[in-house]
Design a protein around this motif. Sequence first.
Motif, PDB file in Angstrom:
ATOM      1  N   ARG A 187     -25.061 -42.107   8.403  1.00  0.00           N
ATOM      2  CA  ARG A 187     -23.766 -41.908   9.075  1.00  0.00           C
ATOM      3  C   ARG A 187     -23.110 -40.553   8.825  1.00  0.00           C
ATOM      4  NH1 ARG A 187     -23.684 -46.433  12.441  1.00  0.00           N
ATOM      5  NH2 ARG A 187     -24.481 -48.151  11.212  1.00  0.00           N
ATOM      6  N   LYS A 188     -23.711 -39.662   8.063  1.00  0.00           N
ATOM      7  CA  LYS A 188     -23.057 -38.403   7.721  1.00  0.00           C
ATOM      8  C   LYS A 188     -22.628 -37.632   8.973  1.00  0.00           C
ATOM      9  CE  LYS A 188     -23.587 -34.152   5.086  1.00  0.00           C
ATOM     10  NZ  LYS A 188     -24.461 -33.368   4.220  1.00  0.00           N
ATOM     11  N   THR A 189     -23.536 -37.428   9.883  1.00  0.00           N
ATOM     12  CA  THR A 189     -23.212 -36.686  11.104  1.00  0.00           C
ATOM     13  C   THR A 189     -22.191 -37.445  11.941  1.00  0.00           C
ATOM     14  OG1 THR A 189     -25.366 -35.607  11.125  1.00  0.00           O
ATOM     15  CG2 THR A 189     -24.168 -35.671  13.211  1.00  0.00           C
ATOM     16  N   PHE A 190     -22.386 -38.747  12.079  1.00  0.00           N
ATOM     17  CA  PHE A 190     -21.462 -39.552  12.884  1.00  0.00           C
ATOM     18  C   PHE A 190     -20.046 -39.489  12.316  1.00  0.00           C
ATOM     19  CE2 PHE A 190     -19.165 -43.451  13.805  1.00  0.00           C
ATOM     20  CZ  PHE A 190     -19.174 -43.418  15.198  1.00  0.00           C
ATOM     21  N   TYR A 191     -19.903 -39.664  10.998  1.00  0.00           N
ATOM     22  CA  TYR A 191     -18.573 -39.603  10.391  1.00  0.00           C
ATOM     23  C   TYR A 191     -17.956 -38.220  10.592  1.00  0.00           C
ATOM     24  CZ  TYR A 191     -19.337 -44.085   7.954  1.00  0.00           C
ATOM     25  OH  TYR A 191     -19.552 -45.402   7.638  1.00  0.00           O
ATOM     26  N   GLY A 192     -18.753 -37.187  10.457  1.00  0.00           N
ATOM     27  CA  GLY A 192     -18.247 -35.827  10.677  1.00  0.00           C
ATOM     28  C   GLY A 192     -17.723 -35.641  12.088  1.00  0.00           C
ATOM     29  N   ILE A 193     -18.451 -36.160  13.052  1.00  0.00           N
ATOM     30  CA  ILE A 193     -18.025 -36.066  14.446  1.00  0.00           C
ATOM     31  C   ILE A 193     -16.751 -36.871  14.668  1.00  0.00           C
ATOM     32  CG2 ILE A 193     -18.642 -36.697  16.819  1.00  0.00           C
ATOM     33  CD1 ILE A 193     -21.593 -36.141  15.994  1.00  0.00           C
ATOM     34  N   ALA A 194     -16.714 -38.098  14.162  1.00  0.00           N
ATOM     35  CA  ALA A 194     -15.552 -38.965  14.357  1.00  0.00           C
ATOM     36  C   ALA A 194     -14.296 -38.352  13.749  1.00  0.00           C
ATOM     37  CB  ALA A 194     -15.817 -40.343  13.756  1.00  0.00           C
TER      38      ALA A 194
END
Length: 182
Positions: free
Chosen positions: A120-127
């Motif tokens: 989820r690192k990229t997803f959390y960064g985007i969110a």
Amino acid sequence: MKDFNRKNLLFSLCGLNCGLCPMNLGGHCPGCGGGEGNQSCAIARCSLKHDRVEYCFLCPNYPCDCYQRNPDLDSFITHQRQLEDMKRAGEIGMEAYTREQERKVEILQQLLAQYNDGKRKTFYGIAVNLLPLEDLERILKEEAASPDFQEGALKEKAAVLAEKFLQAADERGVILKLRKKG
């Protein structure tokens, strides 16, 4: 860049949220005007020529040709809201905007430390970059109050948060994906 230093390393001269950038979080970039390691930047050179304007939106020539690109083709996450973020900073003032960004950095660090199942690192960064602070705080507060969420396994918690962020994004017409240049 030599002689280009700034106090606020969370929000760049051109409106990028450096404090939420994966390069900054990973220790690979000091942020705009952060001293050693700065990349040569045409906008930084422009600032030096224009009395060291702290943010482009404060320049009498803003918006200039530097902002005539198609943001829909840019995959760099902090570019996606660049113009909107500069507008918001101008509306609420840099002190208030910086507090918002500091809070978003805290939230991203919390998500990565407590709810990252390894995917989820990229997803959390985007969110965190694209959703308003109030949505992020509301979702985390609601889930923290839910016994089912607190008792769930890390993978389940990550999935729940991802779904909640996607719902909030959908309600706002935001797409939580990196844009691919095509």
